[in-house]
Scaffold this active site. Structure first.
Site, PDB file in Angstrom:
ATOM      1  N   HIS A  75      43.817  51.011  54.828  1.00  6.75           N
ATOM      2  CA  HIS A  75      43.259  50.224  55.937  1.00  6.75           C
ATOM      3  C   HIS A  75      42.339  49.114  55.410  1.00  6.75           C
ATOM      4  O   HIS A  75      41.437  48.666  56.130  1.00  6.75           O
ATOM      5  CB  HIS A  75      42.480  51.107  56.925  1.00  6.75           C
ATOM      6  CG  HIS A  75      43.255  52.278  57.418  1.00  6.75           C
ATOM      7  ND1 HIS A  75      44.161  52.200  58.444  1.00  6.75           N
ATOM      8  CD2 HIS A  75      43.270  53.580  56.991  1.00  6.75           C
ATOM      9  CE1 HIS A  75      44.693  53.397  58.657  1.00  6.75           C
ATOM     10  NE2 HIS A  75      44.180  54.249  57.777  1.00  6.75           N
ATOM     11  N   SER A  79      41.159  21.733  44.271  1.00  4.64           N
ATOM     12  CA  SER A  79      41.055  21.122  45.595  1.00  4.64           C
ATOM     13  C   SER A  79      40.885  19.620  45.445  1.00  4.64           C
ATOM     14  O   SER A  79      40.242  19.143  44.506  1.00  4.64           O
ATOM     15  CB  SER A  79      39.852  21.706  46.345  1.00  4.64           C
ATOM     16  OG  SER A  79      39.539  20.916  47.472  1.00  4.64           O
ATOM     17  N   LYS A  85      36.621  24.403  43.337  1.00  4.35           N
ATOM     18  CA  LYS A  85      37.676  25.343  43.717  1.00  4.35           C
ATOM     19  C   LYS A  85      38.658  25.618  42.580  1.00  4.35           C
ATOM     20  O   LYS A  85      39.038  24.742  41.826  1.00  4.35           O
ATOM     21  CB  LYS A  85      38.452  24.813  44.930  1.00  4.35           C
ATOM     22  CG  LYS A  85      37.666  24.757  46.225  1.00  4.35           C
ATOM     23  CD  LYS A  85      37.246  26.138  46.676  1.00  4.35           C
ATOM     24  CE  LYS A  85      38.396  27.021  47.089  1.00  4.35           C
ATOM     25  NZ  LYS A  85      39.158  26.509  48.234  1.00  4.35           N
ATOM     26  N   GLU A  99      49.858  32.558  46.596  1.00  7.87           N
ATOM     27  CA  GLU A  99      49.835  32.201  48.011  1.00  7.87           C
ATOM     28  C   GLU A  99      51.209  31.719  48.457  1.00  7.87           C
ATOM     29  O   GLU A  99      51.674  32.035  49.561  1.00  7.87           O
ATOM     30  CB  GLU A  99      48.791  31.123  48.261  1.00  7.87           C
ATOM     31  CG  GLU A  99      47.352  31.584  48.069  1.00  7.87           C
ATOM     32  CD  GLU A  99      46.350  30.460  48.302  1.00  7.87           C
ATOM     33  OE1 GLU A  99      46.507  29.733  49.303  1.00  7.87           O
ATOM     34  OE2 GLU A  99      45.433  30.302  47.487  1.00  7.87           O
TER      35      GLU A  99
END
Length: 524
Positions: free
Chosen positions: A216, A337, A343, A350
Site C-alpha cells: 500500500h 530541466s 534538476k 518515466e
C-alpha cells in the site's frame, strides 16, 4: 456578412486544386528477356513513385488484379488503401515465402525447373537491391507483395507471372506476418534476457543490502534488495514464457490456403510448411486466412511486459526522488530541466512508464478491429500490422533502456539505513516469535499491535521497549525476544522457500546466475 464568410482568396483554391489533383502513374517497364537456363542478366530496375502533372496525363499501370476493371482507382482511394508505407518491412519474409512457394510449384510440376531458377535468382536480386537502397517502393503497387511481384515481372518476364499460382495475397500476407512475428518474438526474448542479466548483476553488487519493503506504499517488512530485484527477474521469465507459448501456437503455415477455400491444383502444403520452419500447415483454410488471434496473443504478451516494466519504472522514479533518495542515476541516464538548473530527472524510466500506454493501446486497437468481422478475410485486417510493428519496436526500446538504466544506477546505502528504523518493520517477526511461544496468531497480532501503540506513545522502536514493558502486554516475553527485533534480526528469521532470508535469496541468486550463465564470483 455572407460575402465575408464565403470569400476566399484565389490562391487558396489554386493550392487546394494542386494538392488534390489526380496523379498519373508511369507505364510499367517492358519485360527483359532471359536466355533459357542461363544465369539472368538483370537490367537496372527503376521503380518510381507516381508523379502528378498539371500539363501531362499518363495512363496508370494496370493492377495485377485489374483484368475485370475498366477504370483505374482514383488517387485518393489509392493513397487511402495502400499499405506499402508500412508493410515493406515484411520484404525478407515475403521473398522467403515466395522462394518456398516457387520451389514447391516446380516439385509438383506446376512450373518448370527453369522457371523456378529464374524466379529464385530474380528474388535474390530484388532482395539485394532492397538492402542496398536501390529499390524504390511504389505506392501504386499497393503493398509489399505486389511491389515485389511486379518488380520481378519487370525483371524476368513470363516466369514471374507463374509465381502466384495456387496462392492468394490472403495466405501470402499471413505467411509473411507469422514469419515476422516469429522473428520478433526471438528478438524480444533476447532483450528480456539482457534486462534480466542487468538486474541480476545489480542484485549481486548489492548483496546483503536491506531495504524497506512496502505494501500500500506504506512500510511493511524489511527485505533484501536482491530479493526485490529478483522479483522483476521472475516476472520477466514468465513474460518470456508467454512469448514462447505464443510462438509455438503461431508457428503453423497458412500458405496454400489461398483466398479462403484452398485450391484444386496439386500443391504440397507440407513441403512449403517444412521449408519455412513451420510445425505444420494450418488444418482449416478459412481459419488460416481470417483469424488474427496470434497477433492478439502477441500483443497481449507485450502488454503484460509493458505493465511489468512500467511498475519497475514507477519504483525507480520514486526511489530517485528526494523523498526516497534510495537510488542515484548517473548523468548518462538522466536529463535536466530547461528552466530549473538543479534538476536531474530519471526521464528514461518515466518514459518506460509512459510508453506502456502505447503498447496497451496497440492491443486494444486489435481487439476492437477484430471483434465484428465475419469470416473469412476482410480488408480491415490490413490494419493489424502497424499496431504490431509499433508494439514490438516500443517493447524492445523499453527493455533496452531499462537495462541501460540498471547498469547506471547506484544505491544510497546511507539514506536507506536511515529509512529502515521507521515503520516498525520488525512487527510481523515479533508476532512470529509469539507464535513460536505457543500463542495463537490472532492473539499474537493483537499483542504486537498494542506493542506498536506503546511505541507510538513513547516515540520509540520495538527493540527499544524494555522486557518489563513487553511483559506488561504478555508475560510470555523473555530475553530471547530481542533476537527477533531490529531489521537485521528480522531478515535473518525468514527461512521459508522463496522468502527474503539471506540463505533463501542466496539460493535464488545462484539459480539465476546459473540460468543466465553469469559469473557468481567475478566483477559485475
Amino acid at each position: 456578412m455572407e460575402s465575408l464568410l464565403y470569400s476566399w482568396p484565389t490562391p487558396f483554391f489554386s493550392s487546394l486544386s494542386t494538392s488534390f489533383s489526380n496523379q498519373s502513374v508511369p507505364n510499367a517497364r517492358p519485360i527483359f528477356p532471359l536466355m533459357h537456363r542461363a544465369k539472368p542478366h538483370f537490367e537496372p530496375l527503376r521503380c518510381t513513385m507516381s508523379q502528378s502533372s498539371e500539363t501531362e496525363s499518363k495512363p496508370k499501370e494496370t493492377k495485377l488484379w485489374g483484368g475485370r476493371f475498366e477504370e483505374s482507382v482514383t488517387d485518393i482511394v489509392e493513397k487511402f488503401t495502400e499499405s506499402i508505407s508500412f508493410d515493406k518491412q515484411l520484404y525478407k519474409h515475403d521473398i522467403r515465402g515466395s522462394k518456398a512457394h516457387a520451389s514447391m510449384l516446380a516439385k509438383q510440376g506446376l512450373i518448370s525447373v527453369s522457371d523456378r531458377d529464374i524466379i529464385l535468382q530474380g528474388l535474390d536480386e530484388i532482395e539485394r537491391r532492397i538492402e542496398a537502397g536501390e529499390f524504390v517502393w511504389r505506392t501504386d503497387r499497393e503493398d509489399v507483395h505486389m511491389n515485389i511481384e511486379a518488380a520481378l515481372t519487370d525483371m524476368v518476364g513470363e516466369p514471374a507471372k507463374k509465381l502466384h499460382t495456387a496462392r492468394s495475397r490472403n495466405d501470402q500476407v499471413l505467411t509473411d506476418f507469422r514469419l515476422w512475428c516469429r522473428d520478433a518474438i526471438d528478438r524480444i526474448i533476447g532483450s528480456i534476457r539482457h534486462l534480466q542479466v542487468a538486474l541480476v548483476k545489480l542484485a549481486l553488487n548489492n548483496e546483503g543490502l536491506i531495504i524497506p519493503g512496502y505494501t500500500h506504499l506504506q512500510r511493511a517488512q524489511p527485505v533484501l534488495l536482491s530479493h526485490l530485484l529478483l522479483a522483476y527477474v521472475e516476472q520477466l521469465a514468465r513474460d518470456a514464457g508467454r512469448l514462447l507459448d505464443c510462438r509455438t501456437r503461431l508457428n503453423f503455415c497458412p500458405l496454400g490456403a489461398c483466398a479462403l477455400a484452398g485450391t484444386g491444383l496439386p500443391i504440397d502444403r507440407f513441403m512449403t510448411s517444412e521449408s519455412l520452419g513451420f510445425t505444420a500447415p494450418m488444418r482449416n483454410s478459412i481459419d488460416a486466412v481470417s483469424d488474427r488471434d496470434f497477433v492478439l496473443e502477441f500483443l497481449s504478451a507485450n502488454s503484460i511486459i509493458a505493465v511489468h516494466l512500467s511498475r519497475l519504472g514507477e519504483e525507480w522514479v520514486l526511489w530517485a526522488s528526494e523523498e526516497f533518495g534510495f537510488i542515484a542515476p548517473s548523468d548518462s541516464v538522466s536529463t535536466g530541466s530547461s528552466i530549473m538548473p538543479q534538476k536531474k530527472n530519471p526521464d528514461p524510466m518515466e518514459l518506460v512508464r509512459g510508453k506502456s500506454a502505447r503498447v496497451i493501446g496497440d492491443l486494444v486497437t486489435l481487439l476492437t478491429l477484430c471483434k465484428g468481422l465475419p469470416l473469412a478475410y476482410n480488408r480491415d485486417l490490413q490494419e493489424d500490422k502497424e499496431p504490431m510493428f509499433d508494439s514490438v519496436k516500443t517493447i524492445i526500446g523499453m527493455l533496452e533502456v531499462s537495462a541501460e538504466f540498471a547498469d547506471n544506477i547506484t544505491f544510497n546505502e546511507e539514506r536507506i539505513q536511515k529509512a529502515l528504523p521507521a515503520g516498525y518493520l520488525d512487527a510481523t517477526t515479533l508476532a512470529d516469535y509469539l507464535v513460536k511461544k505457543g500463542i495463537p496468531f490472532r492473539t499474537s497480532h493483537d499483542i504486537v499491535g498494542r506493542s506498536v501503540a506503546l511505541c507510538v506513545s513513547k516515540n520509540c522502536h520495538l527493540q527499544d521497549l524494555s522486557l518489563d514493558e513487553l511483559r506488561s502486554l504478555n508475560p510470555v516475553f523473555d530475553n530471547d525476544v530481542y533476537e527477533f527485533l531490529g531489521v537485521e534480526n528480522a531478515v535473518k528469521k525468514f527461512n521459508s522457500y522463496g522468502s527474503t532470508g539471506s540463505a533463501c535469496v542466496a539460493h535464488q541468486l545462484d539459480f539465476w546466475v546459473a540460468k543466465l550463465e553469469l559469473n557468481r564470483s567475478g566483477p559485475h
